[in-house]
Design a protein around this motif. Structure first.
Motif, PDB file in Angstrom:
ATOM      1  N   ASN A 157       0.810  -1.214   0.000  1.00 44.83           N
ATOM      2  CA  ASN A 157       0.000   0.000   0.000  1.00 44.83           C
ATOM      3  C   ASN A 157       0.853   1.280   0.000  1.00 44.83           C
ATOM      4  OD1 ASN A 157      -2.430   1.383   0.013  1.00 44.83           O
ATOM      5  ND2 ASN A 157      -2.621   1.355   2.230  1.00 44.83           N
ATOM      6  N   GLY A 158       1.864   1.313  -0.871  1.00 49.26           N
ATOM      7  CA  GLY A 158       2.709   2.502  -0.982  1.00 49.26           C
ATOM      8  C   GLY A 158       3.811   2.595   0.055  1.00 49.26           C
ATOM      9  N   HIS A 159       4.095   1.508   0.754  1.00 47.79           N
ATOM     10  CA  HIS A 159       5.120   1.494   1.800  1.00 47.79           C
ATOM     11  C   HIS A 159       6.348   0.698   1.358  1.00 47.79           C
ATOM     12  CE1 HIS A 159       1.542   2.522   4.114  1.00 47.79           C
ATOM     13  NE2 HIS A 159       2.352   2.947   5.074  1.00 47.79           N
ATOM     14  N   ASP A 160       7.508   1.088   1.896  1.00 49.46           N
ATOM     15  CA  ASP A 160       8.729   0.311   1.756  1.00 49.46           C
ATOM     16  C   ASP A 160       8.781  -0.693   2.902  1.00 49.46           C
ATOM     17  OD1 ASP A 160       9.588   1.822  -0.443  1.00 49.46           O
ATOM     18  OD2 ASP A 160      10.632   3.262   0.842  1.00 49.46           O
ATOM     19  N   LEU A 161       9.522  -1.762   2.704  1.00 50.52           N
ATOM     20  CA  LEU A 161       9.695  -2.798   3.721  1.00 50.52           C
ATOM     21  C   LEU A 161      11.103  -2.720   4.289  1.00 50.52           C
ATOM     22  CD1 LEU A 161       8.962  -5.487   5.193  1.00 50.52           C
ATOM     23  CD2 LEU A 161       9.776  -6.665   3.126  1.00 50.52           C
ATOM     24  N   PHE A 162      11.226  -2.783   5.619  1.00 50.91           N
ATOM     25  CA  PHE A 162      12.525  -2.904   6.261  1.00 50.91           C
ATOM     26  C   PHE A 162      12.483  -4.126   7.174  1.00 50.91           C
ATOM     27  CE2 PHE A 162      15.816  -2.140   9.443  1.00 50.91           C
ATOM     28  CZ  PHE A 162      16.900  -1.927   8.598  1.00 50.91           C
ATOM     29  N   VAL A 163      13.486  -4.999   7.030  1.00 48.32           N
ATOM     30  CA  VAL A 163      13.565  -6.229   7.797  1.00 48.32           C
ATOM     31  C   VAL A 163      14.730  -6.114   8.775  1.00 48.32           C
ATOM     32  CG1 VAL A 163      13.786  -8.736   7.691  1.00 48.32           C
ATOM     33  CG2 VAL A 163      12.721  -7.502   5.788  1.00 48.32           C
ATOM     34  N   ASP A 164      14.433  -6.343  10.043  1.00 49.39           N
ATOM     35  CA  ASP A 164      15.452  -6.285  11.087  1.00 49.39           C
ATOM     36  C   ASP A 164      15.373  -7.564  11.913  1.00 49.39           C
ATOM     37  OD1 ASP A 164      17.530  -5.315  12.625  1.00 49.39           O
ATOM     38  OD2 ASP A 164      16.381  -3.693  13.545  1.00 49.39           O
ATOM     39  N   VAL A 204      13.962 -11.161  21.330  1.00 49.81           N
ATOM     40  CA  VAL A 204      12.890 -12.136  21.105  1.00 49.81           C
ATOM     41  C   VAL A 204      13.285 -13.193  20.071  1.00 49.81           C
ATOM     42  CG1 VAL A 204      11.030 -10.618  21.840  1.00 49.81           C
ATOM     43  CG2 VAL A 204      11.719 -10.616  19.446  1.00 49.81           C
ATOM     44  N   ASP A 205      14.501 -13.064  19.529  1.00 56.58           N
ATOM     45  CA  ASP A 205      15.063 -14.012  18.570  1.00 56.58           C
ATOM     46  C   ASP A 205      14.152 -14.237  17.366  1.00 56.58           C
ATOM     47  OD1 ASP A 205      16.954 -15.787  17.527  1.00 56.58           O
ATOM     48  OD2 ASP A 205      16.034 -17.519  18.508  1.00 56.58           O
ATOM     49  N   GLU A 206      13.753 -13.124  16.738  1.00 58.13           N
ATOM     50  CA  GLU A 206      12.951 -13.249  15.518  1.00 58.13           C
ATOM     51  C   GLU A 206      13.096 -12.012  14.641  1.00 58.13           C
ATOM     52  OE1 GLU A 206       8.496 -11.990  16.880  1.00 58.13           O
ATOM     53  OE2 GLU A 206       9.126 -14.022  17.342  1.00 58.13           O
ATOM     54  N   LEU A 207      12.706 -12.188  13.382  1.00 54.37           N
ATOM     55  CA  LEU A 207      12.712 -11.070  12.446  1.00 54.37           C
ATOM     56  C   LEU A 207      11.579 -10.119  12.772  1.00 54.37           C
ATOM     57  CD1 LEU A 207      13.285 -12.858   9.032  1.00 54.37           C
ATOM     58  CD2 LEU A 207      14.958 -11.623  10.401  1.00 54.37           C
ATOM     59  N   GLU A 208      11.795  -8.848  12.460  1.00 54.53           N
ATOM     60  CA  GLU A 208      10.751  -7.833  12.593  1.00 54.53           C
ATOM     61  C   GLU A 208      10.620  -7.099  11.277  1.00 54.53           C
ATOM     62  OE1 GLU A 208      10.970  -6.703  17.306  1.00 54.53           O
ATOM     63  OE2 GLU A 208      12.054  -5.419  15.911  1.00 54.53           O
ATOM     64  N   PHE A 209       9.383  -6.895  10.850  1.00 56.55           N
ATOM     65  CA  PHE A 209       9.102  -6.177   9.615  1.00 56.55           C
ATOM     66  C   PHE A 209       8.558  -4.803   9.988  1.00 56.55           C
ATOM     67  CE2 PHE A 209       8.022 -10.682   8.394  1.00 56.55           C
ATOM     68  CZ  PHE A 209       9.175 -10.895   7.654  1.00 56.55           C
ATOM     69  N   SER A 210       9.103  -3.759   9.360  1.00 54.53           N
ATOM     70  CA  SER A 210       8.550  -2.429   9.556  1.00 54.53           C
ATOM     71  C   SER A 210       8.286  -1.810   8.184  1.00 54.53           C
ATOM     72  CB  SER A 210       9.475  -1.544  10.403  1.00 54.53           C
ATOM     73  OG  SER A 210      10.743  -1.417   9.808  1.00 54.53           O
ATOM     74  N   TYR A 211       7.376  -0.863   8.171  1.00 53.74           N
ATOM     75  CA  TYR A 211       6.894  -0.293   6.918  1.00 53.74           C
ATOM     76  C   TYR A 211       6.921   1.225   7.023  1.00 53.74           C
ATOM     77  CZ  TYR A 211       4.997  -5.017   6.942  1.00 53.74           C
ATOM     78  OH  TYR A 211       4.859  -6.390   7.033  1.00 53.74           O
ATOM     79  N   THR A 212       7.465   1.886   6.007  1.00 52.51           N
ATOM     80  CA  THR A 212       7.439   3.348   5.950  1.00 52.51           C
ATOM     81  C   THR A 212       6.920   3.755   4.576  1.00 52.51           C
ATOM     82  OG1 THR A 212       9.758   3.398   5.226  1.00 52.51           O
ATOM     83  CG2 THR A 212       9.356   3.676   7.578  1.00 52.51           C
ATOM     84  N   LEU A 213       6.220   4.855   4.522  1.00 54.22           N
ATOM     85  CA  LEU A 213       5.708   5.332   3.237  1.00 54.22           C
ATOM     86  C   LEU A 213       6.882   5.545   2.271  1.00 54.22           C
ATOM     87  CD1 LEU A 213       2.879   7.824   4.201  1.00 54.22           C
ATOM     88  CD2 LEU A 213       2.668   5.680   2.922  1.00 54.22           C
ATOM     89  N   SER A 214       6.734   5.058   1.059  1.00 56.37           N
ATOM     90  CA  SER A 214       7.775   5.193   0.057  1.00 56.37           C
ATOM     91  C   SER A 214       8.126   6.666  -0.154  1.00 56.37           C
ATOM     92  CB  SER A 214       7.325   4.599  -1.282  1.00 56.37           C
ATOM     93  OG  SER A 214       7.164   3.215  -1.141  1.00 56.37           O
ATOM     94  N   GLY A 215       9.423   6.931  -0.244  1.00 50.49           N
ATOM     95  CA  GLY A 215       9.872   8.296  -0.454  1.00 50.49           C
ATOM     96  C   GLY A 215       9.982   9.104   0.815  1.00 50.49           C
ATOM     97  N   LYS A 216       9.743   8.536   1.966  1.00 51.29           N
ATOM     98  CA  LYS A 216       9.831   9.285   3.233  1.00 51.29           C
ATOM     99  C   LYS A 216      11.125   8.993   3.935  1.00 51.29           C
ATOM    100  CE  LYS A 216       5.644  10.910   3.027  1.00 51.29           C
ATOM    101  NZ  LYS A 216       5.117  12.158   3.219  1.00 51.29           N
TER     102      LYS A 216
END
Length: 100
Positions: free
Chosen positions: A76-83, A88-100
């Motif tokens: 929905n117009g967001h970029d994905l960042f994987v950390d 907690v020993d797991e991946l975390e997904f975060s989303y930011t509006l593209s171009g921000k």
């Protein structure tokens, strides 16, 4: 749309999934769960060396991370960042509006 990964996340993929140079990881939409960008849907991944219609990709340390074109609606117009969250020993997904 872009995919970003932290150094810790890349190392997690190498250690836990045993990825090696040339491997490809596909992020895809699951029909259950929840995310900040889509109610009732969440994100998962699989090792997938045969993309059908690679919509977006990033290459890090000899690994390719991608999303098929048919799953781009999820973001929905967001970029994905994987950390990787060590506590907690797991991946975390975060989303930011593209171009921000």
């Amino acid at each position: 749309m872009e995919i970003g990964l932290s150094t810790a996340a890349i190392q997690w993929f190498k250690d836990e999934v045993e990825l090696k140079k040339g491997d490809k990881v596909r992020f895809y939409v699951k029909i259950y769960g929840s995310s900040p960008v889509q109610e009732g849907f969440s994100l998962a991944f699989t090792v997938d060396n045969e993309p059908i219609d690679m919509g977006v990709k990033t290459e890090k340390e000899g690994l390719t991370f991608f999303i098929e074109g048919s799953d781009l609606w999820f973001f929905n117009g967001h970029d994905l960042f994987v950390d990787y969250n060590k506590q907690v020993d797991e991946l975390e997904f975060s989303y930011t509006l593209s171009g921000k």
